[in-house]
Motif scaffolding. Structure first.
Motif, mmCIF file in Angstrom:
data_model
loop_
_atom_site.group_PDB
_atom_site.id
_atom_site.type_symbol
_atom_site.label_atom_id
_atom_site.label_comp_id
_atom_site.label_asym_id
_atom_site.label_seq_id
_atom_site.Cartn_x
_atom_site.Cartn_y
_atom_site.Cartn_z
ATOM 1 N N SER A 120 -5.364 10.380 -4.968
ATOM 2 C CA SER A 120 -4.580 9.916 -6.107
ATOM 3 C C SER A 120 -4.826 8.432 -6.275
ATOM 4 C CB SER A 120 -3.091 10.175 -5.877
ATOM 5 O OG SER A 120 -2.556 9.224 -4.972
ATOM 6 N N ASP A 121 -4.288 7.883 -7.354
ATOM 7 C CA ASP A 121 -4.464 6.454 -7.606
ATOM 8 C C ASP A 121 -3.792 5.599 -6.542
ATOM 9 O OD1 ASP A 121 -5.896 7.011 -9.887
ATOM 10 O OD2 ASP A 121 -4.176 6.807 -11.238
ATOM 11 N N TYR A 122 -2.882 6.194 -5.778
ATOM 12 C CA TYR A 122 -2.142 5.433 -4.775
ATOM 13 C C TYR A 122 -2.733 5.572 -3.367
ATOM 14 C CZ TYR A 122 1.261 5.070 -8.510
ATOM 15 O OH TYR A 122 1.875 4.810 -9.711
ATOM 16 N N THR A 123 -3.858 6.257 -3.244
ATOM 17 C CA THR A 123 -4.499 6.433 -1.941
ATOM 18 C C THR A 123 -5.746 5.572 -1.874
ATOM 19 O OG1 THR A 123 -3.691 8.710 -1.785
ATOM 20 C CG2 THR A 123 -5.485 8.079 -0.320
ATOM 21 N N VAL A 124 -5.776 4.626 -0.936
ATOM 22 C CA VAL A 124 -6.927 3.751 -0.728
ATOM 23 C C VAL A 124 -7.804 4.379 0.345
ATOM 24 C CG1 VAL A 124 -7.655 1.461 0.051
ATOM 25 C CG2 VAL A 124 -5.628 1.707 -1.405
ATOM 26 N N THR A 125 -9.089 4.463 0.107
ATOM 27 C CA THR A 125 -9.972 5.088 1.080
ATOM 28 C C THR A 125 -10.097 4.206 2.323
ATOM 29 O OG1 THR A 125 -11.983 4.045 0.243
ATOM 30 C CG2 THR A 125 -11.312 6.141 -0.776
ATOM 31 N N PRO A 126 -10.392 4.814 3.480
ATOM 32 C CA PRO A 126 -10.578 4.003 4.694
ATOM 33 C C PRO A 126 -11.641 2.923 4.512
ATOM 34 C CG PRO A 126 -10.347 6.311 5.268
ATOM 35 C CD PRO A 126 -10.438 6.257 3.773
ATOM 36 N N ALA A 127 -12.744 3.254 3.846
ATOM 37 C CA ALA A 127 -13.803 2.253 3.646
ATOM 38 C C ALA A 127 -13.303 1.088 2.806
ATOM 39 C CB ALA A 127 -15.016 2.909 2.978
ATOM 40 N N ALA A 128 -12.538 1.386 1.753
ATOM 41 C CA ALA A 128 -12.006 0.313 0.904
ATOM 42 C C ALA A 128 -10.994 -0.529 1.673
ATOM 43 C CB ALA A 128 -11.366 0.908 -0.349
ATOM 44 N N LYS A 176 -6.115 2.594 -5.455
ATOM 45 C CA LYS A 176 -7.452 3.120 -5.166
ATOM 46 C C LYS A 176 -8.525 2.300 -5.863
ATOM 47 C CE LYS A 176 -8.809 6.904 -7.256
ATOM 48 N NZ LYS A 176 -8.953 8.340 -7.622
ATOM 49 N N SER A 177 -8.232 1.798 -7.039
ATOM 50 C CA SER A 177 -9.216 1.062 -7.837
ATOM 51 C C SER A 177 -9.365 -0.399 -7.422
ATOM 52 C CB SER A 177 -8.815 1.125 -9.315
ATOM 53 O OG SER A 177 -7.510 0.572 -9.501
ATOM 54 N N THR A 178 -8.535 -0.883 -6.507
ATOM 55 C CA THR A 178 -8.565 -2.300 -6.124
ATOM 56 C C THR A 178 -9.754 -2.578 -5.219
ATOM 57 O OG1 THR A 178 -6.143 -2.354 -6.195
ATOM 58 C CG2 THR A 178 -7.253 -4.192 -5.105
ATOM 59 N N THR A 179 -10.673 -3.410 -5.667
ATOM 60 C CA THR A 179 -11.813 -3.780 -4.836
ATOM 61 C C THR A 179 -11.420 -4.899 -3.875
ATOM 62 O OG1 THR A 179 -12.600 -5.481 -6.360
ATOM 63 C CG2 THR A 179 -13.374 -3.210 -6.727
ATOM 64 N N TYR A 183 0.849 -1.188 0.000
ATOM 65 C CA TYR A 183 0.000 0.000 0.000
ATOM 66 C C TYR A 183 0.891 1.246 0.000
ATOM 67 C CZ TYR A 183 -4.145 -2.749 1.416
ATOM 68 O OH TYR A 183 -5.193 -3.631 1.474
ATOM 69 N N HIS A 184 0.263 2.383 -0.267
ATOM 70 C CA HIS A 184 0.968 3.661 -0.173
ATOM 71 C C HIS A 184 0.332 4.511 0.927
ATOM 72 C CE1 HIS A 184 3.411 2.893 -3.768
ATOM 73 N NE2 HIS A 184 2.339 2.254 -4.204
ATOM 74 N N ASP A 185 -0.869 5.022 0.689
ATOM 75 C CA ASP A 185 -1.519 5.884 1.669
ATOM 76 C C ASP A 185 -2.952 5.418 1.880
ATOM 77 O OD1 ASP A 185 -1.923 7.911 3.467
ATOM 78 O OD2 ASP A 185 -1.959 9.530 1.985
ATOM 79 N N ILE A 186 -3.482 5.706 3.079
ATOM 80 C CA ILE A 186 -4.881 5.453 3.404
ATOM 81 C C ILE A 186 -5.509 6.790 3.768
ATOM 82 C CG2 ILE A 186 -6.515 4.185 4.850
ATOM 83 C CD1 ILE A 186 -4.708 2.367 3.151
#
Length: 702
Positions: free
Chosen positions: A94-102, A321-324, A86-89
């Motif tokens: 950005s594409d490298y930031t995953v949301t907390p919900a995800a 970010k797009s990873t489900t 991972y990169h950021d939560i």
């Protein structure tokens, strides 16, 4: 006239009052300064200690939950770990930031599928040869952004998981984006995090040549404009070494353990560097300080495996970010190492990866179903690997393949074994010839009886590769390289020599796991009745030659260390022939539902048995420490300690917990010794122990 005595007296009184007056002035100044000091402290606290945000719990319907629970059911319970990058939560930026919900959904999916997380110490132990914990993921985060403290920390806590941050130490306290040392201190103390190296200040691109091109400042020699030249090798190595030393100094200055792992900035490894050859590579330089390096880009499959450990470079599964959640779980399953087997690989098109420039997918071009490249296309061959990332450690297997539709030497089909290794072996068959190559080097051609249809068998062993055509052994080649560098799966290839020729096809394909030969019994065998499991000097090992991290007293055996799991067996070489015995002990200090301890029997056999006890249930597994399958589970009355007894005979293994819960498993005469393992979800959790631990001969058998 003035009285001199009175004047003298007054003079002394004035001097005596000065300290009091000064004290009053200082007190007044302190009172006046207090609000400013408090304000400054509050400012510094607010700047370097962000407020955490509690992410909402992800909610899923029963269909999704059931899918996740069953997704990994066919996988071994214990295998090489899957490394996530991972990169950021945080809120999507950005594409490298995953949301907390995800992120919460992804950890939920992994948890439901039976995955648990690892610490860096556990991962390093695995790379050094120790068994991996049960179905595990190593969750890593690059750079050290502030979102890990603000958002990710509480989500990890919710799922009882552990994270590792690869820090750019020169960016720590660079607010607001990066973590502060205060936050890192809190994260380290929680037991949910550990920290590794991502350079001190070389995570940037810099000019590397006279034309002004920029590339990684770590992986390349820089351009020195005032001197109109590139750095020399000596200057480059001195600069990189100084940066790495600075990061080590920062770790030490903030009471963090010295890093053992390194993540490449931009995932740029040595193949992109501009270092002159011959000479030391960047990987060589890093190997002098770290156990292994991490990258998200690799020229060949290098997921966590014995192959990766040998090369000291590990490929990670990058999460964007797009990873489900479903996609992450599917990828984790695809990356999990499995045994070398497949009864119908050609019926699993989703497990094949093309290694050609055709842009095609699936296996239609290998089975005759098509599609194929257009007749005008310059593509004259097609190649694809089966389970490219889950077959990295394959060895001791056989491949049977039938190739049909072979013309007059103008087309051919090939099977490659040890795929992705340093020495792949390819058997290419045409109507009348067999051509074999090792790592691209061709062996002499074997002439065959001309036929449009040939049956190919390839047997892969530790030390050799043998090839049969139509039932006749044609070639046997010694294996080259060290054992870890020559493992790998299979790939297929079909080709035509000129446009318009029909493509050959594989009409059958099968992979069979050939179990390793029984372990050789070496050294003096110890009788069961002579074993003393709680002898403080007893020989417990996690792998051959590696002492298990156990603290042993006459009262109990307990693990030590900053890991989440430990494993040890009692004198495995001296107990290989053990049979007809009872192993018993009380597993105590089960302080949390995520803490467990396990007794092992038949250790050394491919079908060892372990009984893993939690506060409220027991799970039974079959297999060795590197490859387990869960075979049973039973509820228990919740308690912090459970008494376990395992009876071993030639035809049966019987497990009893607390004198009432009993499970029985059929055996096939497997012999072997005993072991203990323990698991916890946080490094600050206390370890379970085993008390009254002993092994005894079954009455009347010895």
């Amino acid at each position: 006239m003035t009285d001199p005595h009175r004047h003298h007296k007054g003079h002394h009184r004035g001097i005596g009052h000065w300290p009091a007056r000064i004290g009053l002035v200082l007190l007044a100044l302190a009172v006046l300064a207090l609000p400013f000091y408090a304000a400054a402290e509050y400012y510094l606290y607010a700047k370097y200690m962000s407020t955490q945000v509690q992410a909402p719990t992800a909610r899923f319907d029963t269909v999704e939950a059931a899918f996740w629970s069953g997704a990994a059911r066919s996988l071994p319970a214990t295998s090489a770990p899957v490394v996530l990058a991972y990169h950021d939560i945080g809120p999507a930026s950005s594409d490298y930031t995953v949301t907390p919900a995800a992120f919460d959904a992804q950890l939920t999916a992994l948890e439901k599928a039976g995955y648990r997380s690892m610490t860096s110490d556990e991962f390093v132990a695995y790379l050094k040869g120790e068994p991996a914990p049960p179905r595990s993921v190593y969750i890593t985060f690059d750079d050290g952004p502030n979102g890990l403290w603000v958002y990710a920390d509480q989500i990890l806590a919710r799922h009882h998981m552990h994270g590792t941050v690869f820090l750019i130490t020169g960016r720590v306290d660079d607010r607001p984006y990066y973590l502060s040392w205060k936050e890192i201190d809190r994260m380290q103390a929680s037991g949910r995090w550990d920290f590794q190296d991502h350079t001190h200040n070389l995570h940037h691109r810099a000019v590397v040549d006279a034309q002004g091109h920029k590339a990684s400042a770590l992986a390349n020699r820089l351009w020195l404009p005032q001197q109109h030249r590139q750095e020399t090798r000596v200057e480059y190595e001195a600069r990189v070494s100084a940066d790495l030393q600075r990061s080590f100094d920062d770790f030490a200055a903030h009471d963090l353990p010295a890093p053992k792992l390194f993540a490449f900035p931009f995932s740029e490894a040595t193949e992109r560097a501009n270092l002159p050859m011959p000479g030391q590579t960047l990987q060589d330089l890093l190997n002098s300080r770290f156990v292994a390096t991490m990258t998200n880009v690799s020229t060949r499959p290098l997921p966590a495996s014995r192959r990766a450990a040998d090369g000291r470079q590990v490929e990670r599964l990058e999460v964007l970010k797009s990873t489900t959640a479903a996609q992450l779980l599917a990828d984790a399953v695809r990356w999990t190492q499995i045994a070398p087997q497949g009864s119908a690989p050609l019926a699993q098109p989703q497990l094949w990866t093309h290694n050609d420039s055709s842009g095609l997918r699936g296996v239609g071009a290998f089975t005759g179903a098509g599609p194929y490249p257009d007749a005008s296309s310059p593509v004259h061959y097609l190649a694809a690997s089966y389970r490219a990332r889950s077959s990295v450690d394959w060895n001791n297997y056989e491949v049977d393949a039938r190739v049909s539709g072979l013309g007059d030497g103008t087309n051919q089909g090939a099977v490659q074994v040890r795929d992705g290794s340093g020495a792949p072996v390819t058997a290419s068959i045409s109507q009348g010839n067999l051509l074999v190559s090792v790592a691209g080097k061709k062996e002499p051609i074997e002439h065959l009886a001309a036929s449009s249809d040939h049956m190919l068998r390839i047997a892969v062993r530790d030390d050799s590769t043998a090839i049969w055509v139509d039932g006749t052994k044609r070639v046997k080649l010694p294996a080259t390289g060290n054992p870890a560098s020559r493992t790998g799966g299979i790939a297929l290839r079909v080709g035509i020599n000129k446009p318009g020729v029909s493509w050959p096809r594989f009409t059958s394909l099968r992979i069979v796991d050939v179990a390793d030969s029984p372990r050789a019994v070496t050294g003096t065998q110890q009788p069961v009745h002579a074993a003393d499991l709680l002898d403080p000097n007893a020989q417990w090992v996690s792998t051959p030659g590696v002492k298990a991290p156990f603290r042993i007293t006459r009262k109990e055996l307990g693990p030590e260390g900053r890991t989440l799991s430990v494993y040890g067996s009692y004198r495995p070489d001296a107990t290989a022939r053990w049979d007809d015995y009872i192993l018993s002990g009380t597993i105590a200090r089960l302080t949390d539902t995520q803490v467990s301890g396990a007794l092992w029997v038949r250790v050394g056999s491919p079908l060892a048995i372990s009984a893993r006890v939690y506060r409220d249930h027991v799970e039974v597994y079959s297999g060795d420490a590197d490859n387990l399958t869960q075979v049973a589970s039973r509820p228990l009355t919740q308690a912090s300690a459970h008494a376990v007894s395992v009876t071993v005979t030639a035809d049966r293994t019987s497990i009893t917990v607390d004198g009432s819960t009993t499970l029985g498993l059929i055996a096939k005469g497997e012999t072997g010794g005993v072991g203990f393992s323990a698991y916890r979800d946080l490094t600050r959790q206390s370890w379970p122990t085993v008390q009254q631990f002993k092994v005894a001969v079954i009455a009347g058998t010895g």
